[in-house]
Structure formats: C-alpha cells, structure tokens
Design a protein around this motif. Structure first.
Motif, mmCIF file in Angstrom:
data_model
loop_
_atom_site.group_PDB
_atom_site.id
_atom_site.type_symbol
_atom_site.label_atom_id
_atom_site.label_comp_id
_atom_site.label_asym_id
_atom_site.label_seq_id
_atom_site.Cartn_x
_atom_site.Cartn_y
_atom_site.Cartn_z
ATOM 1 N N TYR A 70 83.220 -16.211 60.694
ATOM 2 C CA TYR A 70 82.656 -15.184 59.707
ATOM 3 C C TYR A 70 81.655 -16.299 58.854
ATOM 4 O O TYR A 70 82.233 -17.211 58.090
ATOM 5 C CB TYR A 70 83.326 -14.251 58.792
ATOM 6 N N ASP A 71 80.720 -16.047 58.550
ATOM 7 C CA ASP A 71 79.630 -16.882 57.695
ATOM 8 C C ASP A 71 79.937 -16.387 56.336
ATOM 9 O O ASP A 71 79.064 -15.846 55.738
ATOM 10 C CB ASP A 71 78.308 -16.856 58.031
ATOM 11 N N VAL A 72 81.165 -16.650 55.983
ATOM 12 C CA VAL A 72 81.350 -16.554 54.585
ATOM 13 C C VAL A 72 82.712 -17.281 54.009
ATOM 14 O O VAL A 72 83.677 -17.446 54.634
ATOM 15 C CB VAL A 72 81.900 -14.966 54.507
ATOM 16 N N GLY A 73 82.516 -18.098 52.770
ATOM 17 C CA GLY A 73 83.328 -19.016 52.564
ATOM 18 C C GLY A 73 83.452 -18.944 51.068
ATOM 19 O O GLY A 73 82.611 -18.200 50.378
ATOM 20 N N SER A 74 84.064 -20.010 50.155
ATOM 21 C CA SER A 74 83.988 -20.004 48.979
ATOM 22 C C SER A 74 82.617 -20.342 48.315
ATOM 23 O O SER A 74 82.269 -19.885 47.077
ATOM 24 C CB SER A 74 85.065 -20.838 48.401
ATOM 25 N N GLY A 83 87.971 -17.599 44.490
ATOM 26 C CA GLY A 83 89.167 -17.433 45.400
ATOM 27 C C GLY A 83 89.263 -16.053 46.031
ATOM 28 O O GLY A 83 89.984 -15.897 47.068
ATOM 29 N N TYR A 84 88.053 -15.359 46.114
ATOM 30 C CA TYR A 84 87.948 -14.032 46.550
ATOM 31 C C TYR A 84 88.019 -14.298 48.127
ATOM 32 O O TYR A 84 88.623 -13.493 48.922
ATOM 33 C CB TYR A 84 86.821 -13.511 46.225
ATOM 34 N N ALA A 85 87.309 -15.172 48.604
ATOM 35 C CA ALA A 85 87.183 -15.358 50.452
ATOM 36 C C ALA A 85 88.455 -15.841 51.009
ATOM 37 O O ALA A 85 88.937 -15.126 51.869
ATOM 38 C CB ALA A 85 86.101 -16.449 50.808
ATOM 39 N N HIS A 86 89.096 -16.458 50.228
ATOM 40 C CA HIS A 86 90.508 -16.930 50.660
ATOM 41 C C HIS A 86 91.404 -15.680 50.565
ATOM 42 O O HIS A 86 92.316 -15.464 51.253
ATOM 43 C CB HIS A 86 91.159 -18.052 49.979
ATOM 44 N N LEU A 87 91.514 -15.107 49.324
ATOM 45 C CA LEU A 87 92.213 -13.926 49.111
ATOM 46 C C LEU A 87 92.029 -12.912 49.939
ATOM 47 O O LEU A 87 93.095 -12.369 50.512
ATOM 48 C CB LEU A 87 91.846 -13.480 47.521
ATOM 49 N N PHE A 88 90.930 -12.823 50.334
ATOM 50 C CA PHE A 88 90.603 -11.561 51.496
ATOM 51 C C PHE A 88 90.962 -11.852 52.990
ATOM 52 O O PHE A 88 91.446 -11.174 53.405
ATOM 53 C CB PHE A 88 89.012 -11.218 51.267
ATOM 54 N N GLU A 89 90.837 -13.207 53.015
ATOM 55 C CA GLU A 89 91.452 -13.596 54.300
ATOM 56 C C GLU A 89 92.912 -13.261 54.343
ATOM 57 O O GLU A 89 93.297 -12.675 55.495
ATOM 58 C CB GLU A 89 91.305 -14.945 54.453
ATOM 59 N N HIS A 90 93.846 -13.376 53.520
ATOM 60 C CA HIS A 90 95.004 -12.877 53.497
ATOM 61 C C HIS A 90 95.309 -11.354 53.572
ATOM 62 O O HIS A 90 96.077 -10.873 54.399
ATOM 63 C CB HIS A 90 95.815 -13.095 51.900
ATOM 64 N N ILE A 91 94.333 -10.741 52.931
ATOM 65 C CA ILE A 91 94.517 -9.012 52.885
ATOM 66 C C ILE A 91 93.972 -8.563 54.397
ATOM 67 O O ILE A 91 94.771 -7.612 54.780
ATOM 68 C CB ILE A 91 93.392 -8.751 51.834
ATOM 69 N N MET A 92 93.330 -9.308 55.081
ATOM 70 C CA MET A 92 92.721 -8.712 56.450
ATOM 71 C C MET A 92 94.118 -9.087 57.419
ATOM 72 O O MET A 92 93.742 -8.485 58.722
ATOM 73 C CB MET A 92 91.662 -9.603 56.798
ATOM 74 N N PHE A 93 95.060 -9.674 56.894
ATOM 75 C CA PHE A 93 96.125 -9.607 57.861
ATOM 76 C C PHE A 93 97.153 -8.428 57.597
ATOM 77 O O PHE A 93 98.271 -8.421 58.152
ATOM 78 C CB PHE A 93 97.059 -10.999 57.784
ATOM 79 N N HIS A 197 83.630 -24.844 42.832
ATOM 80 C CA HIS A 197 84.746 -24.698 42.592
ATOM 81 C C HIS A 197 85.787 -24.643 43.653
ATOM 82 O O HIS A 197 85.166 -24.726 44.866
ATOM 83 C CB HIS A 197 84.646 -23.378 41.919
ATOM 84 N N SER A 198 87.002 -24.594 43.690
ATOM 85 C CA SER A 198 87.820 -24.767 44.911
ATOM 86 C C SER A 198 87.790 -23.552 45.403
ATOM 87 O O SER A 198 87.658 -22.468 45.247
ATOM 88 C CB SER A 198 89.207 -25.233 44.193
ATOM 89 N N THR A 199 88.152 -23.657 46.892
ATOM 90 C CA THR A 199 88.464 -22.482 47.727
ATOM 91 C C THR A 199 89.641 -21.460 47.066
ATOM 92 O O THR A 199 89.558 -20.453 47.481
ATOM 93 C CB THR A 199 88.590 -23.111 49.098
ATOM 94 N N ILE A 200 90.681 -22.219 46.931
ATOM 95 C CA ILE A 200 91.711 -21.350 46.329
ATOM 96 C C ILE A 200 91.588 -20.504 45.170
ATOM 97 O O ILE A 200 92.191 -19.590 44.634
ATOM 98 C CB ILE A 200 93.160 -22.233 46.022
ATOM 99 N N GLY A 201 90.613 -21.040 44.299
ATOM 100 C CA GLY A 201 90.067 -20.241 43.000
ATOM 101 C C GLY A 201 91.119 -20.555 41.784
ATOM 102 O O GLY A 201 91.901 -21.328 41.920
#
Length: 974
Positions: A70-74, A83-93, A197-201
């Motif tokens: 997906y063309d979406v990142g931090s 941190g939303y992109a990374h958090l949402f990646e977790h949620i999608m599992f 800003h960092s990917t992890i937020g």
C-alpha cells in the motif's frame, strides 16, 4: 606444551600453500556478465477498481508468494497522529468482517511461511508464502481486510494494539544506542517534513488514537487503487486473473491519496550533538540527507558508502580498525527512501582511545575520500558483491528478499516493476569518476555529527518518538531484507526462463458481482514434501560429504562443520573458540586480512565462521562461475590460519568490546547468566550462550593457545562437508578432494567433551539482575529437560508450539494480544545434541513484570493440568505444520541447515520427508503426554533483567526465593 601443535600447523600450511595458492589469481566473472543473467519475467494487469496486479511464474516448488503493498507510510501522518500507519498495520492482523479473530490463525491453517507485515516511511506491506492449495485462502484474507475491515475494528482491539506497539517501542528504546534514530531525525529533518518523525510514533499520539481516527485512516488510504498485489511462484497470469477478480473485483475504489513531493532537506551549517547511553564504547556518527532512491546519484552514493564502510576491506576498516587500531568497528551505508535518503557512517571507538583524536581522524578520512573518490578496483569489488548478494537473495519467491518484494518495490517506488534492472545496470556501469562526482556534490554539504558516549542514559521523553524507520523498517528497502519487526516478535535474479516483462492487456470492463464470503476457503490437499535427494560420499582422508542439488540460482553453498562449538572451550579458558573463529577470517599464511577480504569481494564470495554449543562451522556462499577460486579461499581459511599477533590484539579488543556490550544489553545479560545457573559451571553447556566467554580469559589468550585449540578441534577427523547448489556431486568431489581430501591428520589423540557432570536440580527461584532505569523488564527462564537433542522431540516441540512456541501460542496471545504487556513472548525447546533446555523469553513492560511471570506460570500449569491441547489447537497446529513444509525448504540455505541437523542428530538424510506423516499421527494425548513428562514449572529458574527498585516488590508476591544481583558495570559507569 603447545610447540608440537604449532609445528603440525606449519607442516599442513606449507602443503596447502603449494597446492592451491596459484588459484587465487583466477579471473572472476565480470560484473556485467552476472548482471545480464538477472531476469524476473512478469505479467501485469489492472482491475477496474485500480488494483495493480503483477504475476511472476516460478514452478520450482508448489508455493505462491502473496505480497500486497500500500502506498501509505508514516510520511502520510499529520502532526499529532504519529505512529498511525504502523499501529494500523497491527490492527489489520486482528480480524476483518468475514475473517473474525486473529489473522495468524487463518495463515496457520493455510500453511503460510515467510509471513509478516511491515511499515516504514514510504509504505505498508503484508506478505505470506502459501502452498498453492492455500492461495485462494490467502487472497480471501487480503481482500477481506482491504474491502471489509471497518466493522471488524473495535475499541478493544485498538486499545490492545496500542499497548503492544508501545511495548514494541519500549523494547527498541531499551537497547544500547536505541535512542539514536530519534536524534538522527531531529538533526536532519525539519519537523514538517514527511520524514520528520519516526515510524513508530510518540507515546502520546499512540495513546490518543481513537476508533474514529483508525477508521478514517483506513478509508483514506487502503483502497485498491492505492495498492499493488504481486503473486510469484507456482502460478501464471491465466490462473491468477480469475482468482484476483473474484476476490478483489467488487471492492470499491478509495480516495485518491495525494502525491507528496517534499524538497530534500539541507542543513544551513554543521550540527553537532552529544548523548550518553549504557553502551560499551563511544560511537561517532556522521549523517547527510542525500537524493532519493530513483536519482542516478543514489547508486553512486551507495557505492561510496560501501567502499567507505560496507566492505570487509573498507577504507574505514583498513585505516581505523586494522592499521591504526583506534576503532573496533565501523559502518557506512545508505538508507534509501523515495523523497530523499540518508547517508550515514559511524565508528565505534576502541576503549581507552582518545575520542576527539578519533573523531578528527574520522573526518579526515571522510574528507579525503569525498574529494578523491574510490579506486576502480574498489568499485568493481562493490559491484560484484552487490550483484552476487542480489542473485542469492532472489532464490525465494517471497519473504523479505524475494522476487515478489523486488517487483513490488519497483512498481511502488519507481513506477517500474523491473527497476531492479536499472539499478543493476547503474551498478555495472559505475566508475570512480561517477562516485567522486556524487560525493563532492552531496557530501560536501553540512554534516550532522552525533557522539554517543558511555555513561548513564540521558533522560528522554516518552513521546520523543520511536526508532526512525526502525519500528517497521529496519534496513534499506532496496539493499537489505525487509525489516523483521512487523507484527511478529524481528536485488536481481538469474533465470533460464526467457522474456522480459509482458503486459497482459486491460482488465474487463464489466462490473463484478460481490463474492460469497460466508465460508473461508480452506487449503486443499498438498503432496507430501519432496526433499532434495541427498547424495553421500567420502573423501580419501575419511571426511564425509553430503550433497543436494538446487539450481534455481547460480549459487553454491558449502558448510564445513566441526565437532567443536562453545562446549569445547576449556573450562578455564572460556572464549577460546570464539576468539579463534574470529581470527580465521583475519588472514592466512598466504593472504593477510585485507587481501583475504578483497579476494572474497572480487569473487562475490562470502565466507563466515560461526559456532553454536556443539559445532563450529565455516561456510561459504559462492557464485557458480567463481566456485573453484572460492573453494581455494575456504580451504585456506580453514587449514591455514595465520593467527597473526597484530591481528590477534585487534580481534581481542573487538571481542572484549562485544562482551562489554553484552553486559549493557538486557538480552546479553540474560544469555550470559542463565546457562551456568541451569547446567552448573562444570557442564559443557554451562557457558554463556553468546559464546564470547570470560573477559579475564580473553584478555590473556595467546597465539599458541589458539593455534593449539585449532589443531585439536578443527581437524579432518572432526569434519563433515555439506554442499547445496547449482552443481553436481560428480563435479564437486574432485574439487573437494583437491582441497580437503589430502588434509592429513595431526595424529594427536582426540579430546572429547565431557557430559558426565551432574546437572543441578531446579530450585524454583528468581535471580533479579538490577538494571536501573530500564523502560522494560526482560524475563528469561529455563530448566534442563530429561532429553537429548538426538531424541525424537517432535511431539514435545509441537506441544510447545501450542503452549508458547508460536505466535498463536497461549503464552504469546495472553501477554501480547489479551493483556498488551509485551511485544512478543515465547517458550522454546533449544536443541543442542545433548542435554536439552526448555526456555521462556518475555520482554514485558516494567509495571507488569510480576504479573507477567504469574501469567506464564498459570499458562504452563494449565497446559500440563486440566487445560491440555484443544481440538481446535490440535487441528490448527498439526495441519498447519504439515502444510508449511512446502515452503520451508524453498531456499538452498534451509536445505543446507536441515542436512546439518540431520547429521548432528543421527537422522536419515530424507528425514524431512517423514515429517508430514509424523504430524498426521499426532493426537492430543500424545502432545499432552510429551509436555507433562518434560515440564515442571515449579523447578524453573527465572532470570529477570530490569529496574529492581520498580519490580522487586512485584516479584515478592510470587512466593519464590529472590536473589538480587547488580548488572556488570558498563563502560563509563562508576
């Protein structure tokens, strides 16, 4: 007493020198020829809803890699929502509308391997490799979370994953140098930059994330028109199109995501910063912002970084580590991103050296290189190494380095799935002049300098952010494996297939009806594993050879395994094995350390020496055209080490620095301290699992002692040779005979490891190692089982998968998915040849350390009590383990590893082919019985590394004896 050993070494070395030294002059295959062989044929089509689909056919195994990007990142996160992109990646599992429950349950049922999800600045991706019979199930899952996720997101899931991600952040922060990347971003990037800003937020932004925030993030970014789906493996476009249209065709387009085009940041002046941390030695960083990965200058800068600090014979290595010996390690690399990359270099200062003097010398070397550039030989060595690495990495269809990744990255980042060809062509055409032009253009701009000094860690705010790009993006997207952090608890291709990419035509214009999603498509029948035939032979001096053919890529892997390992260290000389194997690559009697490194680089060959408890292995990965000369190097390293006195002193300091690092890092502290508690100091396995040994011993080991150890433990009587690759046993045997078959015995009596020492009875106690100001506690517990590695432990290992060994295990799901106290926890059956330990590994948040131990004990007691294996767990685990076999041995390295394990444990060479039948024979009674017989939770020794002031009272509630110890002081501590 060491003189006889030394003289024997000299005799064998002379014979070897006469026999093979001239082969080093062999001409390596030109880089241009290697590059021309690289080809990943593909076809591409697009659905009406905008989903781009790329298909690559590879029939070597009945598996398909499914990779969706997906063309979406931090970089898309606005202020206050880091941190939303990374958090949402977790949620999608965590389940969708039609696939309720954890996605890993479904992936296990499909027999998925190499599965994960990752996020970084520029993208989010999800990938899995499945048996072809499980492909439709994988497409169901990916399409359901793309088009049917909203009603599957709940507040409970969000709250839980916020806790998981925050613990992931704590786990990263808790490492030595774990805060550096926050500072790197701060120094290089304006806060308003997409990479600012960092990917992890930040902790605060993560904590504030609402359910509405997450749902809007999904609808704004996860439409099919913002995604690329790659299918690579046992499939073609005619098979793929109807399946993709069936599962993805009815999903509506999403909003068009705005394209970003930020300017490349440039510093107005040199920036200098200093920070303190619990680190073994000072580390000096230099950072620059440089062009993005599509810019032609990026390839030149990448070569420049590799010449500077990426080769074993790099400029910084040769000058600072080998010659002047003021540093113990150096690194230079590029981190590639779309809107601007990072060029970084760092030096680990030798303990006791003048930091300011090293810093000044570091800058002098950089300035000289920037102005003058590399030599033609350096450029060629980099190009050969890079081409060889990419060819080897693309043996697999999926995972972190495979062909699906390469095609997807090219399509997403460069609008060209075949962009890897452009990269390789630039590499093959690289010249010193191009590199010098790029360095003088980009690296003469102001630099950011960061010095990390040993001492008590500087205070930092919890909301300062995560590890820049490290949260889900640990490594260059185009040069190294994708990060393994994901939601789970851390190129180019040679092909005989012809043709370039072919467009497959436009998608159908007819509207597609919604598919019935009420029933999950279970995996169909999968044939039993067909493990490669293993041929056996014996060299004239008795060395056994095992060979398996794998021809997907023109690579040959060789492992020469010796019955040695850390357990062979003399009890009064722990660290001998580790220091000896470190010196193997630092020069032979024919080549000094620099010449040896350069020889490997010219051939595209990688030689490594490693040990575990039982074995010492010298391995090699070589390009087929350069196999002969590569084998010459391998034999020279094994039979003819120089043990040069100057190199010994350098390597000694490096090993002592590694030991110091282990004293400062939670996992290192735990792995050093637990084995002697479990086995007792007299047992061969009662040694630090890191293998680095006792610093007092390492300080005093002499060249004669190392040479004597080498003569005793690395000799033909202890050796076995394993080969996997694109050749035949008929062709390999004469080559091995020439280099190893005439290797004479030194006729000394063989020493043996003594396993007669009594193992202490488990006492059910806690050893608390105080590490003040730790943001997290590390739990490592264990007991020695009444079992040997040579026993058939498959039932016990399968039972442990259910209890704690798998992502879906009870322990991990409880601590991570239910309670949110850990990023990942597990139990494992470690498998040395002799006495087998059961271990538990659980990094947990500080304020839940005691409750976490209690929860783990409850899970173990329940499993061996009245809460044994359920029918659902049995079906999922047994079926999944059987189906996974199709993808487990896709890579030649996995075949090589299995062959070595079979030899170590005395199993038949086709043992892997028996696994499916063994799994099918398992039932709940067998698994329950295996675990109940093996495990006694009351006798576990618990070693916990954390802040004693914050966790000791929690541990007292467990009613076990507690002993508090202070962690060994790190460098700079008072």
């Amino acid at each position: 007493m060491f003189k006889p050993f030394r003289s024997l070494i000299a005799v064998s070395a002379l014979a070897l020198t006469v026999a093979i030294a001239p082969a080093y002059a062999q001409q390596a295959a030109p880089v241009a020829e290697l590059v021309k062989t690289v080809n990943i044929p593909y076809q591409q089509f697009k659905l009406d809803n905008g989903l781009t689909v790329i298909v690559h056919e590879d029939r070597k195994a009945p598996i398909v890699a499914v990779s969706i990007w997906y063309d979406v990142g931090s970089k898309h996160e606005p202020k206050g929502k880091t941190g939303y992109a990374h958090l949402f990646e977790h949620i999608m599992f965590n389940g969708s509308e039609n696939a309720k429950g954890d996605y890993f349950e479904y992936l296990k049922k499909l027999g998925a391997t190499d599965f994960n999800g990752t996020t970084w600045f520029d993208r989010t991706n999800y990938f899995q490799t499945v048996p072809k019979a499980g492909l439709e199930g994988a497409l169901f899952l990916e399409s359901d979370r793309m088009g049917h996720l909203l009603n599957g997101i709940t507040q409970d899931k969000l709250t839980n994953q916020i806790g998981v991600v925050q613990n992931e952040k704590r786990q990263g922060d808790n490492q030595p140098y774990g805060l550096v990347e926050y500072k790197q971003i701060e120094m290089l990037m304006p806060t308003e930059h997409p990479y600012g800003h960092s990917t992890i937020g930040s902790m605060a932004d993560l904590q504030a994330a609402s359910l509405d925030d997450m749902k809007k993030w999904f609808t704004d970014h996860y439409g099919p028109n913002n995604a690329i789906l790659v299918l690579a493996g046992d499939i073609n476009v005619a098979e793929a199109r109807p399946l993709v249209e069936k599962w993805f065709g009815d999903i509506a387009r999403g909003p068009q995501v705005a394209k970003l085009n930020p300017p490349l940041p440039t510093l107005d002046a040199v920036k200098v910063a200093e920070m303190k941390d619990k680190v073994p030695t000072a580390r000096l960083y230099r950072f620059w912002s440089v062009p993005g990965l599509n810019d032609p200058d990026f390839a030149a800068l990448d070569v420049a970084a590799t010449v500077l600090g990426g080769l074993a014979s790099s400029r910084l290595d040769n000058i600072l580590v080998r010659e002047e010996q003021t540093a113990v390690a150096v690194t230079a690399s590029t981190l590639p991103f779309v809107h601007g990359s990072v060029f970084e270099a760092y030096v680990d200062v030798k303990p006791g050296a003048d930091i300011e003097a090293v810093s000044k010398r570091f800058d002098e070397i950089l300035a000289d290189f920037i102005a003058k550039g590399p030599t033609a030989d350096e450029v060629q060595r980099v190009a050969t190494r890079e081409a060889a690495g990419r060819i080897a990495g693309l043996e697999q269809v999926g995972g972190f380095t495979g062909k699906a990744v390469t095609l997807a990255e090219g399509a997403l980042y460069s609008n060209d799935p075949a962009f890897y060809k452009t990269q390789l062509e630039r590499l093959a055409a690289m010249t010193p002049e191009k590199v010098t032009a790029a360095t003088t253009k980009w690296l003469t701009r102001p630099v950011a300098k960061l010095h990390v000094l040993p001492g008590e860690r500087d205070a930092y705010a919890d909301d300062a952010g995560g590890s820049a790009g490290q949260a889900e993006g640990d490594g260059p997207a185009m040069r190294a494996p994708l990060p393994r952090t994901g939601v789970l608890a851390a190129p180019a291709f040679y092909s005989s297939l012809a043709s370039d990419a072919m467009a497959a035509g436009a998608a159908s214009k007819q509207p597609l009806a919604a598919v019935d999603r009420t029933t999950f498509p279970e995996a169909g029948a999968v044939p039993d594993l067909d493990f490669p035939d293993v041929e056996e032979a014996t060299l004239s001096n008795g060395i056994k050879v095992r060979f398996a053919r794998r021809s997907a890529v023109p690579v040959v892997r060789v492992a020469v395994s010796f019955d040695a390992g850390y357990a062979s260290d003399p009890k009064d000389a722990l660290g001998t094995n580790s220091l000896m194997i470190a010196l193997l690559k630092e020069g032979t009697r024919t080549l000094n350390s620099i010449q040896l490194a350069e020889a490997q680089e010219r051939l595209g060959t990688n030689i490594n020496a490693t040990s575990d408890l039982d074995r010492t292995i010298v391995s090699m990965s070589a390009m087929k055209p350069n196999l002969g000369a590569s084998l010459d190097l391998l034999a020279d390293v094994i039979r003819n080490p120089a043990f040069d006195a100057k190199e010994l002193e350098r390597v000694r300091v490096q090993q002592l620095t590694r030991i110091q690092a282990e004293f400062s890092e939670p996992q290192g502290i735990a792995l050093r301290n637990l084995p002697p508690l479990l086995y007792g100091a007299s047992h061969p396995y009662g040694v630090p699992l890191t293998g680095t040994g006792d610093p007092a011993v390492v300080t005093k080991l002499t060249r004669d002692q190392l040479a004597a150890y080498h003569s005793q433990w690395m000799r033909p009587e202890r050796a076995s040779i394993f080969v996997v690759g694109d050749t035949t046993l008929k062709d390999m045997l004469p080559m091995l005979e020439q280099r190893f078959g005439k290797w004479p015995s030194n006729r000394m009596a063989l020493m043996q490891k003594d396993f007669s020492a009594a193992i202490p009875a488990g006492q059910g106690r806690i050893i608390l190692i105080d590490r003040p100001n730790s943001p997290q506690s590390l739990i490592l517990a264990g007991q020695v089982l009444n079992a040997k590695g040579t026993d058939n432990l498959l039932a016990l290992e399968t039972a442990n998968d259910i209890m704690g060994g798998d992502f879906l295990s009870r322990i991990n799901m409880d601590l991570r998915e239910t309670k949110g106290w850990s990023y990942g926890s597990r139990s494992l059956i470690q498998r040395p040849k002799n006495d087998v330990p059961f271990l538990i590994f659980a990094p947990v948040q500080t304020n839940q350390t005691g409750p976490s131990v209690s929860a783990i004990i409850d899970q173990m007691n329940g499993f061996i009590g009245d809460k044994g294996v359920t029918p659902e767990e049995l079906d999922r685990t047994v079926k999944g383990s059987s189906l996974e076999l199709a993808g487990t041995y896709e890579r030649s390295s996995s075949v090589l590893s299995q062959m070595q394990s079979d030899a170590l444990y005395g199993r038949p060479t086709n043992y892997a082919e028996s696994l499916a039948a063994q799994y099918r024979s398992m039932d709940a009674a067998k698994l329950n019985g295996a675990m109940r017989e093996a495990l006694d939770p009351k006798t576990l020794t618990w070693l916990i590394v954390g802040d004693a002031a914050k966790i000791e009272d929690q541990l007292k509630a467990l009613n076990m004896p507690i002993e508090v110890r202070r962690a060994a002081p790190a460098a700079g501590d008072k």
